[in-house]
Write a protein that holds these residues in place. Structure first.
Motif: not given
Length: 195
Positions: A183-188, A192-195
């Motif tokens: 899902x796009x929400x999970x991809x986003x 956002x949480x990746x460094x």
């Protein structure tokens, strides 16, 4: 579908300038002549963005119910509300240009007919837009989806869909989205949480 007293045809307006009011009037006049004045409701839901049109045609059939979007000076689309979904679910037939509302109507199993008419006033008619927009071409590739290139074809298509034995149609729209993708929400969220 929502219970109602009369059968109903919903016309979903286009986001580009297109002489759709002529089509709405033609549908209403045709159904009045065939079934009696007002026997089948015709509802017109213009696109929520106010669109300047070159032609000044206004719907003359007094039986047409026109949805009022209220504040047309807003800067965003109106919120989707229950009445919006109900207007689609209560329609026996949904007619409109190849837009997201038509996709929503197909998801709800409503019998659909795409208006691909042209007019002598606009370069952005539904037919011209469909020829030049990839996402509209994808929508037109839905099997069993009725398409009207002329008003006469639209009237014949409305008649056919009203006479359809079932009150819903299951459209194969799997080519329009990838169900195996995250899902796009999970991809986003992951981005956002990746460094």
């Amino acid at each position: 579908p929502i219970k109602k007293w009369k059968r109903r045809v919903l016309y979903a307006g286009f986001s580009l300038a297109h002489s759709e009011k002529r089509v709405v009037d033609a549908i209403a006049n045709h159904l009045d002549e065939k079934f009696g004045s007002g026997s089948i409701e015709v509802h017109y839901r213009p696109h929520p963005i106010p669109i300047k049109r070159v032609d000044d045609y206004e719907i003359s059939n007094k039986n047409v119910v026109v949805f009022n979007h209220q504040n047309l000076s807003r800067t965003s689309l109106p919120a989707t509300e229950e009445s919006f979904t109900n207007s689609i679910e209560s329609a026996d037939v949904v007619v409109g240009a190849p837009t997201t509302l038509m996709l929503e109507a197909m998801l709800l199993g409503r019998p659909c007919l795409i208006d691909l008419t042209t007019d002598p006033y606009h370069r952005t008619t539904a037919s011209n837009a469909a020829k030049n927009s990839l996402h509209m071409q994808d929508l037109l590739a839905v099997p069993d989806l009725q398409i009207g290139y002329t008003i006469d074809e639209i009237l014949a298509g409305v008649d056919e869909l009203l006479a359809h034995e079932s009150d819903s149609i299951s459209y194969d729209i799997s080519h329009l989205y990838k169900t195996r993708d995250v899902l796009f929400s999970e991809q986003l969220l992951a981005f956002l949480s990746s460094e």
